[in-house]
Design a protein around this motif. Sequence first.
Motif, short mmCIF file in Angstrom:
data_model
loop_
_atom_site.label_atom_id
_atom_site.label_comp_id
_atom_site.label_asym_id
_atom_site.label_seq_id
_atom_site.Cartn_x
_atom_site.Cartn_y
_atom_site.Cartn_z
N ALA A 155 0.86 -1.35 0.31
CA ALA A 155 -0.16 -0.04 -0.51
C ALA A 155 0.91 1.56 -0.01
CB ALA A 155 -1.33 0.60 1.05
N LEU A 156 2.04 1.21 0.70
CA LEU A 156 3.39 2.55 0.37
C LEU A 156 3.13 3.22 -1.07
CD1 LEU A 156 6.18 1.31 2.54
CD2 LEU A 156 4.62 2.36 3.40
N GLY A 157 3.07 3.76 -0.74
CA GLY A 157 2.65 4.88 -2.19
C GLY A 157 1.67 5.01 -3.19
N GLN A 158 0.33 4.34 -2.12
CA GLN A 158 -0.21 3.89 -3.30
C GLN A 158 -1.58 5.16 -2.70
OE1 GLN A 158 -1.56 2.42 -6.27
NE2 GLN A 158 0.69 0.74 -6.32
N PHE A 159 -2.87 5.49 -3.43
CA PHE A 159 -3.75 6.24 -3.31
C PHE A 159 -5.08 5.46 -3.77
CE2 PHE A 159 -0.35 8.78 -2.82
CZ PHE A 159 -0.55 9.73 -1.96
N THR A 160 -6.12 5.80 -2.86
CA THR A 160 -6.99 5.64 -3.54
C THR A 160 -7.92 6.82 -3.94
OG1 THR A 160 -8.16 4.00 -2.10
CG2 THR A 160 -9.97 4.95 -2.80
N VAL A 161 -8.46 6.83 -5.41
CA VAL A 161 -9.12 7.92 -5.87
C VAL A 161 -10.52 7.63 -6.25
CG1 VAL A 161 -9.08 9.70 -8.22
CG2 VAL A 161 -6.68 7.90 -7.18
N THR A 162 -11.34 8.59 -5.74
CA THR A 162 -12.55 8.15 -5.90
C THR A 162 -13.38 9.67 -7.07
OG1 THR A 162 -12.55 6.83 -3.96
CG2 THR A 162 -15.09 7.95 -5.09
N ALA A 163 -13.90 9.20 -7.69
CA ALA A 163 -15.02 10.38 -8.21
C ALA A 163 -15.95 10.20 -9.18
CB ALA A 163 -14.09 10.68 -10.11
N ASN A 164 -17.03 11.07 -9.25
CA ASN A 164 -18.72 10.52 -10.44
C ASN A 164 -18.19 10.74 -11.28
OD1 ASN A 164 -19.43 9.64 -7.21
ND2 ASN A 164 -20.37 11.78 -6.96
N GLY A 190 -15.28 13.21 -15.37
CA GLY A 190 -14.98 12.89 -13.53
C GLY A 190 -16.03 14.32 -13.39
N SER A 191 -15.90 13.79 -12.12
CA SER A 191 -15.61 15.50 -10.70
C SER A 191 -16.32 14.86 -9.39
CB SER A 191 -17.07 15.71 -11.24
OG SER A 191 -19.02 15.73 -11.10
N GLY A 192 -16.00 16.24 -9.13
CA GLY A 192 -15.69 15.59 -7.18
C GLY A 192 -15.08 14.54 -6.86
N VAL A 193 -13.79 14.70 -7.80
CA VAL A 193 -12.17 14.04 -6.81
C VAL A 193 -12.35 13.94 -5.60
CG1 VAL A 193 -10.05 12.55 -7.51
CG2 VAL A 193 -11.69 14.03 -9.48
N LEU A 194 -12.15 12.89 -4.86
CA LEU A 194 -11.42 12.29 -3.78
C LEU A 194 -10.59 11.69 -3.57
CD1 LEU A 194 -14.96 11.80 -2.35
CD2 LEU A 194 -13.96 14.35 -2.09
N ILE A 195 -9.77 12.07 -2.95
CA ILE A 195 -8.23 11.01 -3.72
C ILE A 195 -8.30 10.77 -1.49
CG2 ILE A 195 -5.53 11.42 -3.50
CD1 ILE A 195 -5.95 12.57 -5.92
N SER A 196 -7.14 9.50 -0.75
CA SER A 196 -7.09 9.58 -0.07
C SER A 196 -6.32 8.19 0.04
CB SER A 196 -8.39 8.62 1.10
OG SER A 196 -9.09 7.48 0.07
N PRO A 197 -4.80 8.12 1.20
CA PRO A 197 -3.61 7.59 0.76
C PRO A 197 -4.20 6.08 1.35
CG PRO A 197 -3.77 8.70 3.06
CD PRO A 197 -4.62 9.51 2.15
N LEU A 198 -3.19 5.02 0.90
CA LEU A 198 -4.17 3.71 1.47
C LEU A 198 -3.21 3.38 2.07
CD1 LEU A 198 -4.78 1.74 -1.79
CD2 LEU A 198 -6.29 1.95 -0.15
N THR A 199 -3.61 2.45 3.85
CA THR A 199 -2.64 1.46 4.33
C THR A 199 -2.60 0.51 4.14
OG1 THR A 199 -3.72 3.10 6.41
CG2 THR A 199 -2.98 1.01 6.73
#
Length: 394
Positions: free
Chosen positions: A291-300, A366-375
């Motif tokens: 998970a190091l250096g990986q991000f979850t990207v969510t968009a509508n 895509g819109s409303g893009v959310l980004i969060s780091p993975l554990t």
Amino acid sequence: MSLLQPYFQQCAYPAFSISFPSHSFYVSVSKRTFISCCSSQSQTAIVDAPIDSKIAERDEIRLGLPSKGRMAADTLDLLKDCQLSVKQVNPRQYVAQIPQLSNLEVWFQRPKDIVRKLLSGDLDLGIVGLDTVSEYGQGNEDLIIVHDALEYGDCRLSLAIPKYGIFENINSLRELAEMPEWTVEKPLRVATGFTYLGPKFMKEHGLKHVIFSTADGALEAAPAMGIADAILDLVSSGTTLRENNLKEIEGGVVLESQAVLVASRKALIQRKGALDTTHEILERFEAHLRALGQFTVTANMRGGSGEEVAERVLSQPSLAGLQGPTVCPVFCKRDGKVTADYYAIVICVPKKALYKSVQQLRAIGGSGVLISPLTYIFDEETPRWRELLSKLGI
């Protein structure tokens, strides 16, 4: 005279030779160093208890961790990141616990002692540098590398020579070996603390006339002081070598090293619970490191169907994620009816491709893009676990 005295008689030598076919290597030893005159087989028979009996003597599983330095701090950080924080009642104590792992003791030791105690049966698992395992384990088959890349402690064991004098135009191991200066009477002098890996490397690469010695203090000073022609030491950035007018040479890297999780084969097979504990530690390490250096990207994204949206996402190569994008409808109530005009896209993106991925998502709607780091990223089955079971013949 005691019957045991011949086995424990000690004698001091200024040097001893290691003979190989067609040439010899010499390892210089300080006159204060004592070398046993008896065979290692005799010593083992009298001094060391059989490993199997040591395994039977205790029920708890023992994990050896470095006691000091950067490696120690980074190891504790890794365990903490994997929700395996080490609890020490007193920082001066050598024994600690990891509450999440029942029946496990943590023992803080010098790295080389961790390897030695794995071989003697006093420890079951350990975290040290691969260079330490290779030097002090000396190829012993009881040592098993469980995880070979813990992503810290990166360095290399490398041969370095002066930039000046007779070495000015020498830039490779082959050129060093072909220098006419090295003879039986005047061998290449190498200062190092790696008196197992050093001679082994030279033998494998055909350097015929070499003498190894240990030096007090920084090895980098040995060539300038005239007590060595070259050094064999651990290198990280190479800054210290450059500041002391030394250079690495092509083909002179003995070993690439970083922190590894190592275990005793006998302990994993014979000690109750050792294999299960190792499995849990390994899975936590694998999931966190992946998970190091990986991000979850969510968009509508607007679309007529999930398939249509997925096709648009997959048209962009950096939006594929680990196994493909997750696409699911976003429901809203409009004119009294529940409809799905938007779809949510969830993908995993490495840090280096993050901004490019966001740009591509926006370019396809895509819109409303959310980004969060993975554990953690847990696989269905940890590949290294399968490898371990194969090594153990299970």
